[in-house]
Design a protein around this motif. Sequence first.
Motif, PDB file in Angstrom:
ATOM      1  N   ARG A 356       0.866  -1.280  -0.013  1.00 36.61           N
ATOM      2  CA  ARG A 356      -0.168   0.030   0.132  1.00 36.61           C
ATOM      3  C   ARG A 356       0.911   1.246   0.019  1.00 36.61           C
ATOM      4  N   LEU A 357       2.313   0.943   0.454  1.00 36.39           N
ATOM      5  CA  LEU A 357       2.985   2.243   0.415  1.00 36.39           C
ATOM      6  C   LEU A 357       3.827   2.524  -0.985  1.00 36.39           C
ATOM      7  N   ALA A 358       3.351   1.612  -2.100  1.00 35.10           N
ATOM      8  CA  ALA A 358       3.879   2.126  -3.176  1.00 35.10           C
ATOM      9  C   ALA A 358       3.413   3.175  -3.805  1.00 35.10           C
ATOM     10  N   ASP A 359       2.324   3.978  -3.392  1.00 32.97           N
ATOM     11  CA  ASP A 359       1.814   5.105  -3.764  1.00 32.97           C
ATOM     12  C   ASP A 359       2.612   6.220  -3.330  1.00 32.97           C
ATOM     13  N   HIS A 360       3.260   6.074  -2.302  1.00 35.86           N
ATOM     14  CA  HIS A 360       3.955   7.245  -1.651  1.00 35.86           C
ATOM     15  C   HIS A 360       5.080   8.001  -2.516  1.00 35.86           C
ATOM     16  N   PRO A 361       5.110   9.251  -2.636  1.00 31.22           N
ATOM     17  CA  PRO A 361       5.838   9.776  -3.614  1.00 31.22           C
ATOM     18  C   PRO A 361       7.391   9.398  -3.832  1.00 31.22           C
ATOM     19  N   LEU A 362       7.894   8.858  -2.651  1.00 30.44           N
ATOM     20  CA  LEU A 362       9.076   8.760  -2.873  1.00 30.44           C
ATOM     21  C   LEU A 362       9.527   7.258  -3.241  1.00 30.44           C
ATOM     22  N   VAL A 363       8.482   6.314  -3.249  1.00 32.14           N
ATOM     23  CA  VAL A 363       8.617   5.015  -3.319  1.00 32.14           C
ATOM     24  C   VAL A 363       8.313   4.434  -4.758  1.00 32.14           C
ATOM     25  N   GLY A 364       9.550   4.022  -5.211  1.00 30.39           N
ATOM     26  CA  GLY A 364       9.557   3.176  -6.702  1.00 30.39           C
ATOM     27  C   GLY A 364       9.239   1.903  -6.854  1.00 30.39           C
ATOM     28  N   ASP A 365       9.719   1.098  -6.080  1.00 24.28           N
ATOM     29  CA  ASP A 365       9.339  -0.301  -6.116  1.00 24.28           C
ATOM     30  C   ASP A 365       9.150  -0.924  -4.756  1.00 24.28           C
ATOM     31  N   VAL A 366       8.204  -1.847  -4.491  1.00 23.26           N
ATOM     32  CA  VAL A 366       8.222  -2.634  -3.366  1.00 23.26           C
ATOM     33  C   VAL A 366       8.241  -3.993  -3.875  1.00 23.26           C
ATOM     34  N   ARG A 367       9.338  -4.723  -3.069  1.00 23.86           N
ATOM     35  CA  ARG A 367       9.356  -6.385  -3.419  1.00 23.86           C
ATOM     36  C   ARG A 367       9.532  -6.946  -2.091  1.00 23.86           C
ATOM     37  N   ASP A 380      11.840  10.230  -9.189  1.00 27.72           N
ATOM     38  CA  ASP A 380      10.924  10.310 -10.262  1.00 27.72           C
ATOM     39  C   ASP A 380      10.344   8.763 -10.439  1.00 27.72           C
ATOM     40  N   LYS A 381       9.100   8.699 -10.352  1.00 22.67           N
ATOM     41  CA  LYS A 381       8.455   7.428 -10.393  1.00 22.67           C
ATOM     42  C   LYS A 381       8.316   6.710 -11.938  1.00 22.67           C
ATOM     43  N   ALA A 382       8.035   7.625 -12.659  1.00 18.32           N
ATOM     44  CA  ALA A 382       8.065   7.395 -14.230  1.00 18.32           C
ATOM     45  C   ALA A 382       9.473   6.977 -14.736  1.00 18.32           C
ATOM     46  N   LYS A 383      10.405   7.778 -14.462  1.00 15.97           N
ATOM     47  CA  LYS A 383      11.564   7.416 -14.973  1.00 15.97           C
ATOM     48  C   LYS A 383      12.412   6.570 -14.040  1.00 15.97           C
ATOM     49  N   ARG A 384      11.950   5.964 -12.811  1.00 19.40           N
ATOM     50  CA  ARG A 384      12.821   5.021 -12.072  1.00 19.40           C
ATOM     51  C   ARG A 384      14.044   5.766 -11.496  1.00 19.40           C
ATOM     52  N   THR A 385      14.108   7.110 -11.363  1.00 15.99           N
ATOM     53  CA  THR A 385      15.379   7.781 -11.191  1.00 15.99           C
ATOM     54  C   THR A 385      15.784   7.701  -9.688  1.00 15.99           C
ATOM     55  N   LYS A 386      17.134   7.421  -9.603  1.00 15.52           N
ATOM     56  CA  LYS A 386      17.669   7.227  -8.170  1.00 15.52           C
ATOM     57  C   LYS A 386      17.821   8.479  -7.674  1.00 15.52           C
ATOM     58  N   PRO A 387      17.741   8.638  -6.331  1.00 18.42           N
ATOM     59  CA  PRO A 387      17.992  10.073  -5.818  1.00 18.42           C
ATOM     60  C   PRO A 387      19.629  10.348  -5.821  1.00 18.42           C
ATOM     61  N   SER A 388      19.959  11.472  -6.037  1.00 20.46           N
ATOM     62  CA  SER A 388      21.254  12.177  -6.120  1.00 20.46           C
ATOM     63  C   SER A 388      21.985  11.673  -4.710  1.00 20.46           C
ATOM     64  N   PRO A 389      23.085  11.129  -4.785  1.00 21.11           N
ATOM     65  CA  PRO A 389      23.718  10.849  -3.399  1.00 21.11           C
ATOM     66  C   PRO A 389      24.024  12.062  -2.476  1.00 21.11           C
ATOM     67  N   ASP A 390      24.055  13.280  -3.175  1.00 19.73           N
ATOM     68  CA  ASP A 390      24.125  14.263  -2.149  1.00 19.73           C
ATOM     69  C   ASP A 390      23.171  14.675  -1.410  1.00 19.73           C
ATOM     70  N   LEU A 391      21.800  13.963  -1.596  1.00 19.94           N
ATOM     71  CA  LEU A 391      20.606  14.012  -0.764  1.00 19.94           C
ATOM     72  C   LEU A 391      20.723  13.450   0.475  1.00 19.94           C
ATOM     73  N   GLY A 392      21.743  12.322   0.549  1.00 16.67           N
ATOM     74  CA  GLY A 392      21.938  11.890   1.769  1.00 16.67           C
ATOM     75  C   GLY A 392      20.857  10.833   2.158  1.00 16.67           C
ATOM     76  N   ILE A 393      20.013  10.258   1.526  1.00 17.59           N
ATOM     77  CA  ILE A 393      18.855   9.748   1.717  1.00 17.59           C
ATOM     78  C   ILE A 393      18.941   8.592   2.877  1.00 17.59           C
ATOM     79  N   SER A 394      19.928   7.784   2.937  1.00 15.67           N
ATOM     80  CA  SER A 394      20.324   6.567   3.730  1.00 15.67           C
ATOM     81  C   SER A 394      20.605   7.466   4.990  1.00 15.67           C
ATOM     82  N   GLY A 395      21.322   8.304   5.180  1.00 11.94           N
ATOM     83  CA  GLY A 395      21.387   9.015   6.397  1.00 11.94           C
ATOM     84  C   GLY A 395      19.985   9.683   7.069  1.00 11.94           C
ATOM     85  N   HIS A 396      19.264  10.053   6.236  1.00  7.72           N
ATOM     86  CA  HIS A 396      18.147  10.871   6.795  1.00  7.72           C
ATOM     87  C   HIS A 396      17.063   9.581   7.164  1.00  7.72           C
TER      88      HIS A 396
END
Length: 454
Positions: A356-367, A380-396
């Motif tokens: 159900r979280l697949a609709d979240h703006p940040l979620v591209g794929d749930v497996r 970007d869900k449509a383009k399956r764009t990975k976040p830029s490393p400088d966003l530091g997503i894993s740290g957040h």
Amino acid sequence: LIELDRDHLIHPVISWKGHEARGATVLQSAQGATLTDAEGHTLLDGFSGLWCVNVGYGHESIVEVAAEQMRRLPYATGYFHFSSEPAIRLAARLAELAPGDLNHVYFTLGGSDAVDSAVRFIRYYYNVTGRPAKKHMIALERGYHGSSTIGAGLTAIQSFHDNFDAPTTLQHHIPSPYPYRNPAGDTDDAVIAASVAALKAKVEELGAENVAAFFAEPVQGSGGVIVPPDGWLKAMRDAARELDILFVADEVITGFGRTGPLFGCEHDGVVPDLMTTAKGLTSGYSPMGAVLMSDRIYRAIADNAPAGKPIGHGFTYSAHPVSAAVGLEVLRLYTEGGILENGRRAGERFTAGLKRLADHPLVGDVRVRGLLAGVELVTDKAKRTKPSPDLGISGHLARFGYKNGVIFRAFADDIVGFAPPLCCTDEDIDTLLGRFEQTLNDVLDVADVRAALA
């Protein structure tokens, strides 16, 4: 404790200087699926320690059998033909529960040395059966097979190679099935066909007479929880048989109910030549791993080894009686104590809630498969764009996850891994999902992250 840790304790798979600056989070106690740290902060453990505390924390029956075994016989060597009752009974029970003719068990201390042991047994097998040229081994990109000297080369995660002189020239990798990012397309047939073709091409490149084995996880764990299509494992097993190479199933993560059945191979009805296990074998209560070997491979080694000479592979703590006693009780909890069945029910609820979280703006794929899941984040869900490393997503993710009281694995490439205990109640699953959704919302509220999506 934090200062002593900083000064003396080397932690695995971490920046040492980064850890010196951050300091440790000291865990103090646990019960069921909940951990409490030294500051009294409670956390729902959505990762079962390190994919391992499958039955959950605080089972007194496990503590009791370990204490009783320590009182009676705290150690017994497996050398010189000695053995102990717990080790014998655990080997027999595993043979009974494992797929097909995996009837022979060599015990290790964990998953990495189980993989190393499998490699040594494979080399020995080919040498004594008159095919000494078969030395090359193939695994998958994004695969994980431990961090020992040999296993790290079969592992295909860059941090396990950098500055460690891995992999060796005898270790090779073919593309991961990875449906979400597979160049062949994300349909089941396309993914399976691409993997089979890649294995056959690699064997042809190396020469079938030189290739010993193919290693695969039924679900790739540390590479981002890559769930292959149904039928993929069987197709790869059939291809290995056709190519006359051994098929090794690495079930260190997937074994013991993690994906639903007791072993991940059971999804496709696959019987490998060798299987490596650990983690859920003792549910992390005591160190232990195992290599399960088919009758055919065992018989070939036993009958072709030089007469009267020892097969020179062994560990001081192989078949440790205390760990074996723990393993027997953990298996009893899975099969007679209802943990395996509870894990299946919890897995259905977890799968439905996570999807159900697949609709979240940040979620591209749930497996998801059972209680093993990966959530891949994109900008970007449509383009399956990975976040830029400088966003530091894993740290957040790690920071907000701790604040919200939930533990998961924040992989460096913006994939979130989950492996909650099989003992989880409906409330545990709902709490985990709610806290994770709050964490995603917190990450989305970071100005740079929201701007990247906009």
